[in-house]
Design a protein around this motif. Structure first.
Motif, PDB file in Angstrom:
ATOM      1  N   THR A 132       0.827  -1.204   0.000  1.00 30.72           N
ATOM      2  CA  THR A 132       0.000   0.000   0.000  1.00 30.72           C
ATOM      3  C   THR A 132       0.858   1.251   0.000  1.00 30.72           C
ATOM      4  N   TRP A 133       0.689   2.115  -0.997  1.00 29.94           N
ATOM      5  CA  TRP A 133       1.448   3.351  -1.099  1.00 29.94           C
ATOM      6  C   TRP A 133       0.641   4.508  -0.537  1.00 29.94           C
ATOM      7  N   MET A 134       1.327   5.407   0.161  1.00 24.29           N
ATOM      8  CA  MET A 134       0.669   6.535   0.808  1.00 24.29           C
ATOM      9  C   MET A 134       1.322   7.860   0.416  1.00 24.29           C
ATOM     10  N   VAL A 135       0.650   8.951   0.762  1.00 20.99           N
ATOM     11  CA  VAL A 135       1.140  10.302   0.516  1.00 20.99           C
ATOM     12  C   VAL A 135       1.068  11.089   1.819  1.00 20.99           C
ATOM     13  N   SER A 177      -2.148  15.191  10.198  1.00 19.34           N
ATOM     14  CA  SER A 177      -0.748  14.757  10.227  1.00 19.34           C
ATOM     15  C   SER A 177      -0.686  13.238  10.118  1.00 19.34           C
ATOM     16  N   THR A 178      -1.354  12.737   9.096  1.00 22.94           N
ATOM     17  CA  THR A 178      -1.450  11.295   8.906  1.00 22.94           C
ATOM     18  C   THR A 178      -1.087  10.935   7.474  1.00 22.94           C
ATOM     19  N   MET A 179      -0.235   9.925   7.329  1.00 22.43           N
ATOM     20  CA  MET A 179      -0.081   9.344   5.998  1.00 22.43           C
ATOM     21  C   MET A 179      -1.447   8.809   5.577  1.00 22.43           C
ATOM     22  N   GLU A 180      -1.791   9.024   4.312  1.00 27.32           N
ATOM     23  CA  GLU A 180      -3.075   8.521   3.833  1.00 27.32           C
ATOM     24  C   GLU A 180      -2.928   7.993   2.412  1.00 27.32           C
ATOM     25  N   ARG A 181      -3.805   7.088   2.059  1.00 29.44           N
ATOM     26  CA  ARG A 181      -3.926   6.721   0.652  1.00 29.44           C
ATOM     27  C   ARG A 181      -4.561   7.897  -0.088  1.00 29.44           C
ATOM     28  N   GLU A 182      -4.209   8.027  -1.347  1.00 23.96           N
ATOM     29  CA  GLU A 182      -4.697   9.168  -2.117  1.00 23.96           C
ATOM     30  C   GLU A 182      -6.221   9.230  -2.140  1.00 23.96           C
ATOM     31  N   TRP A 183      -6.852   8.091  -2.397  1.00 23.30           N
ATOM     32  CA  TRP A 183      -8.306   8.123  -2.538  1.00 23.30           C
ATOM     33  C   TRP A 183      -8.992   8.482  -1.228  1.00 23.30           C
ATOM     34  N   THR A 184      -8.369   8.189  -0.093  1.00 19.82           N
ATOM     35  CA  THR A 184      -8.940   8.565   1.193  1.00 19.82           C
ATOM     36  C   THR A 184      -9.005  10.078   1.315  1.00 19.82           C
ATOM     37  N   LEU A 185      -7.934  10.756   0.907  1.00 14.56           N
ATOM     38  CA  LEU A 185      -7.912  12.217   0.947  1.00 14.56           C
ATOM     39  C   LEU A 185      -8.953  12.810  -0.003  1.00 14.56           C
ATOM     40  N   VAL A 241       2.683  11.739  -6.799  1.00 19.77           N
ATOM     41  CA  VAL A 241       1.540  10.864  -6.556  1.00 19.77           C
ATOM     42  C   VAL A 241       1.755   9.551  -7.313  1.00 19.77           C
ATOM     43  N   PHE A 242       0.899   8.588  -7.042  1.00 25.32           N
ATOM     44  CA  PHE A 242       1.123   7.237  -7.567  1.00 25.32           C
ATOM     45  C   PHE A 242       1.203   7.208  -9.091  1.00 25.32           C
ATOM     46  N   LYS A 243       0.368   7.994  -9.757  1.00 26.39           N
ATOM     47  CA  LYS A 243       0.354   7.944 -11.219  1.00 26.39           C
ATOM     48  C   LYS A 243       1.659   8.451 -11.829  1.00 26.39           C
ATOM     49  N   ASP A 244       2.433   9.247 -11.071  1.00 26.56           N
ATOM     50  CA  ASP A 244       3.718   9.717 -11.584  1.00 26.56           C
ATOM     51  C   ASP A 244       4.684   8.562 -11.826  1.00 26.56           C
TER      52      ASP A 244
END
Length: 276
Positions: free
Chosen positions: A89-92, A103-111, A128-131
């Motif tokens: 799982t990758w986060m941003v 102040s939390t790492m999150e998955r993109e779709w969660t944000l 971001v992941f698509k990069d």
């Protein structure tokens, strides 16, 4: 309103960790640096972000991030390898957009779904992941690798896009991997505490239509504390278009980085870590 708040809290707990954009490593997460001393400002980019990477209310490593180039300058951690599954799982980092975000790492779709964040906001602030999709000859290269940690939570925390760079796939799966998995085990025999700083020198090329810098070099510096109150150190550096690394002294790495950056003399560790 209450439902939205509950969804936000639920999303934060479900989708892993915590991290913070801080003003100072020394005051917030100094434990990842030998003698609580981060590298000096000779490596600092024009628009830096200091991130104390935290998961389940515990800090696991520190990252200096280059907001403009959208890559980490370095990640610093304590080497504590062990067996365990590789996370997927990758986060941003939400706080790279603004301190008003969690102040939390999150998955993109969660944000995007729960925190009223737009794709434009997120894309502007960081990689971001698509990069990193559809790369040719490149991988998502960790600076702080998950395999250098035995704790499952820490391994998960390394899977943030603030901890990776576009790395030559042959180097990532070849000489660099051998160093991470074999040389480090050999060299750390007798070490009680091992401090590691892994970094990337910005290059002249970019991926993702100019969004994310492809480093020219990757490097790692290590400071080992032994149980007899002695210390030793070593370093490696690699060009990011060749499957080859140089095993060198810490002092030599600092000299090479000073030349590559063209600024003040680089210092990666407190002066009590041996340079030769």
């Amino acid at each position: 309103m209450l439902l939205l708040l509950l969804l936000q809290i639920s999303g934060s707990c479900l989708w892993l960790g915590y991290s913070e954009v801080v003003t100072s490593f020394e005051s917030s997460c100094p434990q990842f640096f030998f003698k609580e001393t981060p590298p000096n400002e000779a490596l600092e980019p024009n628009s830096p972000a200091r991130i104390c990477q935290r998961y389940k209310n515990q800090y696991y490593f520190a990252t200096l991030y280059d907001r403009d180039r959208r890559i980490p300058v370095y990640s610093a951690y304590q080497y504590q390898p062990g067996s365990g599954k590789r996370p997927k799982t990758w986060m941003v980092e939400p706080q790279l957009m603004s301190s008003v975000y969690p102040s939390t790492m999150e998955r993109e779709w969660t944000l995007l779904k729960y925190f009223n964040v737009t794709s434009e906001q997120l894309n502007k602030s960081q990689a971001v992941f698509k990069d990193y999709k559809n790369l040719t000859g490149l991988n998502r290269g960790h600076l702080n690798p998950s395999g250098h940690h035995s704790d499952d939570s820490c391994r998960r925390a390394t899977f943030t896009l603030t901890n990776i760079v576009p790395q030559n796939e042959k180097l990532n799966g070849g000489a660099w991997k051998n160093y991470e998995q074999q040389t480090m085990i050999k060299n750390t025999q007798g070490c009680v505490t091992t401090y590691v700083v892994v970094g990337a020198v910005p290059g002249n090329n970019y991926i993702a239509n100019g969004r994310v810098n492809k480093p020219s070099h990757l490097w790692s510096g290590v400071c080992c504390e032994m149980d007899n109150d002695e210390r030793r150190a070593w370093a490696v550096i690699a060009e990011n278009d060749r499957n080859d690394i140089q095993l060198i002294t810490l002092g030599r790495l600092e000299e090479m980085l000073t030349e590559l950056y063209g600024r003040d003399q680089v210092s990666l560790f407190d002066r009590n870590c041996p340079r030769e």
